[in-house]
Design a protein around this motif. Structure first.
Motif, PDB file in Angstrom:
ATOM      1  N   GLU A 196       1.046  -1.484  -0.001  1.00  0.00           N
ATOM      2  CA  GLU A 196      -0.281   0.134   0.355  1.00  0.00           C
ATOM      3  C   GLU A 196       0.670   1.436  -0.405  1.00  0.00           C
ATOM      4  O   GLU A 196       0.700   2.368  -0.679  1.00  0.00           O
ATOM      5  CB  GLU A 196      -0.830  -0.234   1.318  1.00  0.00           C
ATOM      6  CG  GLU A 196      -2.209  -0.854   1.321  1.00  0.00           C
ATOM      7  CD  GLU A 196      -3.245  -0.043  -0.099  1.00  0.00           C
ATOM      8  OE1 GLU A 196      -3.485   1.227   0.297  1.00  0.00           O
ATOM      9  OE2 GLU A 196      -3.364  -0.690  -0.752  1.00  0.00           O
ATOM     10  N   THR A 197       2.099   1.512   0.339  1.00  0.00           N
ATOM     11  CA  THR A 197       3.156   1.927   0.916  1.00  0.00           C
ATOM     12  C   THR A 197       3.625   2.569  -0.624  1.00  0.00           C
ATOM     13  O   THR A 197       3.039   3.258  -0.791  1.00  0.00           O
ATOM     14  CB  THR A 197       3.865   1.988   1.706  1.00  0.00           C
ATOM     15  OG1 THR A 197       2.743   1.736   3.249  1.00  0.00           O
ATOM     16  CG2 THR A 197       4.882   3.349   2.215  1.00  0.00           C
ATOM     17  N   ASP A 198       3.881   2.018  -1.332  1.00  0.00           N
ATOM     18  CA  ASP A 198       4.833   2.062  -2.726  1.00  0.00           C
ATOM     19  C   ASP A 198       3.311   2.356  -3.440  1.00  0.00           C
ATOM     20  O   ASP A 198       4.595   2.934  -4.077  1.00  0.00           O
ATOM     21  CB  ASP A 198       5.060   0.300  -2.872  1.00  0.00           C
ATOM     22  CG  ASP A 198       6.456   0.100  -2.425  1.00  0.00           C
ATOM     23  OD1 ASP A 198       7.399   0.567  -1.874  1.00  0.00           O
ATOM     24  OD2 ASP A 198       6.276  -0.907  -2.041  1.00  0.00           O
ATOM     25  N   ARG A 199       2.664   2.392  -3.118  1.00  0.00           N
ATOM     26  CA  ARG A 199       1.272   2.465  -3.779  1.00  0.00           C
ATOM     27  C   ARG A 199       1.056   3.917  -4.556  1.00  0.00           C
ATOM     28  O   ARG A 199       1.040   4.842  -4.250  1.00  0.00           O
ATOM     29  CB  ARG A 199       0.293   1.650  -3.870  1.00  0.00           C
ATOM     30  CG  ARG A 199      -0.093   0.231  -5.114  1.00  0.00           C
ATOM     31  CD  ARG A 199      -1.452   0.282  -4.755  1.00  0.00           C
ATOM     32  NE  ARG A 199      -2.053  -0.490  -4.163  1.00  0.00           N
ATOM     33  CZ  ARG A 199      -1.603  -1.913  -3.645  1.00  0.00           C
ATOM     34  NH1 ARG A 199      -0.812  -2.507  -4.470  1.00  0.00           N
ATOM     35  NH2 ARG A 199      -1.838  -2.615  -2.685  1.00  0.00           N
ATOM     36  N   PHE A 200       1.756   4.170  -2.528  1.00  0.00           N
ATOM     37  CA  PHE A 200       0.763   5.799  -2.432  1.00  0.00           C
ATOM     38  C   PHE A 200       2.106   6.915  -2.654  1.00  0.00           C
ATOM     39  O   PHE A 200       2.257   7.633  -2.888  1.00  0.00           O
ATOM     40  CB  PHE A 200       0.237   5.655  -0.784  1.00  0.00           C
ATOM     41  CG  PHE A 200       0.613   6.840  -0.189  1.00  0.00           C
ATOM     42  CD1 PHE A 200       0.269   8.043  -0.106  1.00  0.00           C
ATOM     43  CD2 PHE A 200       1.627   7.589   0.615  1.00  0.00           C
ATOM     44  CE1 PHE A 200      -0.032   9.617   0.066  1.00  0.00           C
ATOM     45  CE2 PHE A 200       2.407   8.562   1.294  1.00  0.00           C
ATOM     46  CZ  PHE A 200       0.901   9.618   0.569  1.00  0.00           C
ATOM     47  N   LEU A 201       3.058   6.162  -2.885  1.00  0.00           N
ATOM     48  CA  LEU A 201       3.925   6.952  -3.185  1.00  0.00           C
ATOM     49  C   LEU A 201       4.588   6.788  -4.699  1.00  0.00           C
ATOM     50  O   LEU A 201       4.821   7.579  -5.106  1.00  0.00           O
ATOM     51  CB  LEU A 201       5.480   6.173  -2.867  1.00  0.00           C
ATOM     52  CG  LEU A 201       5.895   6.080  -1.138  1.00  0.00           C
ATOM     53  CD1 LEU A 201       7.450   5.261  -0.379  1.00  0.00           C
ATOM     54  CD2 LEU A 201       5.718   7.623  -0.725  1.00  0.00           C
ATOM     55  N   ASN A 202       4.125   6.011  -4.599  1.00  0.00           N
ATOM     56  CA  ASN A 202       3.815   6.525  -6.811  1.00  0.00           C
ATOM     57  C   ASN A 202       2.771   7.432  -6.763  1.00  0.00           C
ATOM     58  O   ASN A 202       3.441   8.149  -8.347  1.00  0.00           O
ATOM     59  CB  ASN A 202       3.508   5.749  -7.600  1.00  0.00           C
ATOM     60  CG  ASN A 202       4.268   4.255  -7.588  1.00  0.00           C
ATOM     61  OD1 ASN A 202       5.934   4.334  -7.944  1.00  0.00           O
ATOM     62  ND2 ASN A 202       4.712   2.787  -7.847  1.00  0.00           N
ATOM     63  N   VAL A 203       1.727   7.094  -7.267  1.00  0.00           N
ATOM     64  CA  VAL A 203       0.996   7.809  -7.271  1.00  0.00           C
ATOM     65  C   VAL A 203       0.744   9.395  -5.968  1.00  0.00           C
ATOM     66  O   VAL A 203       0.429   9.867  -6.993  1.00  0.00           O
ATOM     67  CB  VAL A 203      -0.545   7.835  -6.192  1.00  0.00           C
ATOM     68  CG1 VAL A 203      -1.492   8.826  -5.608  1.00  0.00           C
ATOM     69  CG2 VAL A 203      -1.200   6.657  -6.522  1.00  0.00           C
ATOM     70  N   LEU A 204       0.991   9.800  -5.322  1.00  0.00           N
ATOM     71  CA  LEU A 204       2.127  10.517  -4.733  1.00  0.00           C
ATOM     72  C   LEU A 204       3.057  11.777  -5.437  1.00  0.00           C
ATOM     73  O   LEU A 204       2.741  12.592  -6.316  1.00  0.00           O
ATOM     74  CB  LEU A 204       2.731  10.926  -3.346  1.00  0.00           C
ATOM     75  CG  LEU A 204       3.714  12.349  -3.057  1.00  0.00           C
ATOM     76  CD1 LEU A 204       2.326  13.770  -3.041  1.00  0.00           C
ATOM     77  CD2 LEU A 204       3.985  12.262  -0.842  1.00  0.00           C
ATOM     78  N   ASN A 205       4.037  10.637  -6.072  1.00  0.00           N
ATOM     79  CA  ASN A 205       5.374  11.103  -7.248  1.00  0.00           C
ATOM     80  C   ASN A 205       4.705  11.658  -8.529  1.00  0.00           C
ATOM     81  O   ASN A 205       4.872  12.667  -9.457  1.00  0.00           O
ATOM     82  CB  ASN A 205       6.285  10.252  -7.275  1.00  0.00           C
ATOM     83  CG  ASN A 205       7.094   9.773  -5.893  1.00  0.00           C
ATOM     84  OD1 ASN A 205       7.220  10.762  -5.695  1.00  0.00           O
ATOM     85  ND2 ASN A 205       7.975   8.391  -5.846  1.00  0.00           N
ATOM     86  N   THR A 206       3.681  10.507  -8.789  1.00  0.00           N
ATOM     87  CA  THR A 206       3.475  11.150  -9.978  1.00  0.00           C
ATOM     88  C   THR A 206       2.542  12.430 -10.371  1.00  0.00           C
ATOM     89  O   THR A 206       2.855  13.328 -11.146  1.00  0.00           O
ATOM     90  CB  THR A 206       2.252  10.366 -10.249  1.00  0.00           C
ATOM     91  OG1 THR A 206       2.679   8.780 -10.745  1.00  0.00           O
ATOM     92  CG2 THR A 206       1.367  10.314 -11.851  1.00  0.00           C
ATOM     93  N   ALA A 207       2.280  12.637  -9.146  1.00  0.00           N
ATOM     94  CA  ALA A 207       0.561  14.139  -8.748  1.00  0.00           C
ATOM     95  C   ALA A 207       1.876  15.300  -8.878  1.00  0.00           C
ATOM     96  O   ALA A 207       1.608  16.181  -9.307  1.00  0.00           O
ATOM     97  CB  ALA A 207       0.116  14.224  -7.820  1.00  0.00           C
ATOM     98  N   ARG A 208       3.068  14.827  -8.091  1.00  0.00           N
ATOM     99  CA  ARG A 208       4.182  15.988  -7.856  1.00  0.00           C
ATOM    100  C   ARG A 208       4.771  16.176  -9.473  1.00  0.00           C
ATOM    101  O   ARG A 208       5.147  17.478  -9.836  1.00  0.00           O
ATOM    102  CB  ARG A 208       5.234  15.510  -6.914  1.00  0.00           C
ATOM    103  CG  ARG A 208       4.604  15.712  -5.363  1.00  0.00           C
ATOM    104  CD  ARG A 208       5.910  15.177  -4.528  1.00  0.00           C
ATOM    105  NE  ARG A 208       6.933  16.577  -4.059  1.00  0.00           N
ATOM    106  CZ  ARG A 208       7.993  16.261  -3.193  1.00  0.00           C
ATOM    107  NH1 ARG A 208       8.297  15.610  -3.478  1.00  0.00           N
ATOM    108  NH2 ARG A 208       8.592  17.526  -3.450  1.00  0.00           N
TER     109      ARG A 208
END
Lengths: 201, 201
Positions: free
Chosen positions: A37-49
């Motif tokens: 879950e944390t990997d997915r969250f970090l991916n989504v955050l990085n994409t958004a940034r």
């Protein structure tokens, strides 16, 4: 506890807005215990940034793959330039859109004037707003800052700048929220509801 | 809103425990608007994910640079092996340590039995606990799971396994929390406070 990286993580999470120490511990534990879950969250955050930029005109988010472009609302020919609704943040814009009550253009300030937090006029997107009013055929600026002390101060400041420019400056109505109870309304809201009373049709 | 990476970010944050959609929007905005703070947060999170491991005995966090080692409490010769306090999560252990009322060893289950969430005995650190009780000179196991339905179920399950092993199985006292008011206590707490009453010394 001598576990430094745990303490650092909890205190980093506590610095996020609206999160107290107990909630921070809970989130830290969740992030460490759910690596997938944390990997997915970090991916989504990085994409958004990476992908999200600001519309150079209204300041709303716009998805970009390089060069900054106007957002879809600023490009929409069905939305006239006559009315600009000024909001503090992107979330306010989204809430107004959901209400379907406004069909003009928006302007996101990116905050409010705040002596306490050291936010001055130069920190908000005020110059861009003045430029829009000067260069486009704007007839009305609706000040939709929040009904808080800082929102009020910001609205007053903007009104003083905008009025001399020959544009009509308006404010959202104050009063009882829909579905609320007079019995539990606070005194300021009630006073404003009385002051702003209308003829019954 | 057609801004996909924004929507994705908000929904990823909403999946974190205890965070509703409004709070998620606020956090998403904060993370995007404060790149420096967000970089720092990501660094601290990555460090914690790299460095933190679990103590193979008690299950508490332990900071490691490679090989897994026992945590400082499990290695502490001043803490006897006679008492093991079983908790659901690391935060419970920390709260008990702050109370300074317990000086033995701990055992972190890593959750509670929950039919609803599909958590069975094999998902908790129960086998390690049984091994500890069997191989070490344990006299008492204090079940310090939370006073919730799931905490109760887990404690009952553990007691049934541990009692036949000849170890004393105890439970934290239930009753009125310190500083609370009888007038506002819920009926279950009050019933337990009456049931568990003690002689006045």
């Amino acid at each position: 506890m001598s576990i430094k990286s745990w303490l650092n993580l909890v205190s980093a999470i506590t610095r996020l807005p609206g999160i107290g120490p107990k909630m921070a511990e809970r989130l830290a534990l969740y992030l460490l215990r759910h690596p997938g879950e944390t990997d997915r969250f970090l991916n989504v955050l990085n994409t958004a940034r990476e992908k999200l930029a600001y519309c150079p005109q209204c300041g709303d988010f716009v998805e970009t793959d390089g060069s900054p472009a106007l957002c879809h609302r600023c490009q929409d020919p069905d939305r006239g330039n006559e009315q600009i609704c000024v909001v503090e943040e992107v979330g306010d814009l989204q809430a107004l859109e959901r209400s379907r009550a406004f069909h003009g253009k928006y302007h996101v300030l990116g905050g409010v004037l705040s002596a306490l937090d050291g936010v001055g006029p130069e920190d908000l997107r005020i110059n861009v707003l003045i430029k829009r009013v000067k260069e486009q055929s704007v007839r009305e600026v609706i000040l939709a800052t929040n009904p808080t002390a800082e929102g009020e101060t910001t609205a007053t400041y903007l009104a003083e700048i905008l009025r001399p420019m020959g544009v009509s400056v308006t404010r959202l109505a104050y009063g009882l929220p829909s579905g609320s109870a007079i019995q539990y309304a606070d005194e300021f809201t009630l006073a404003q509801a009385v002051e702003g009373r209308r003829h019954f049709n």
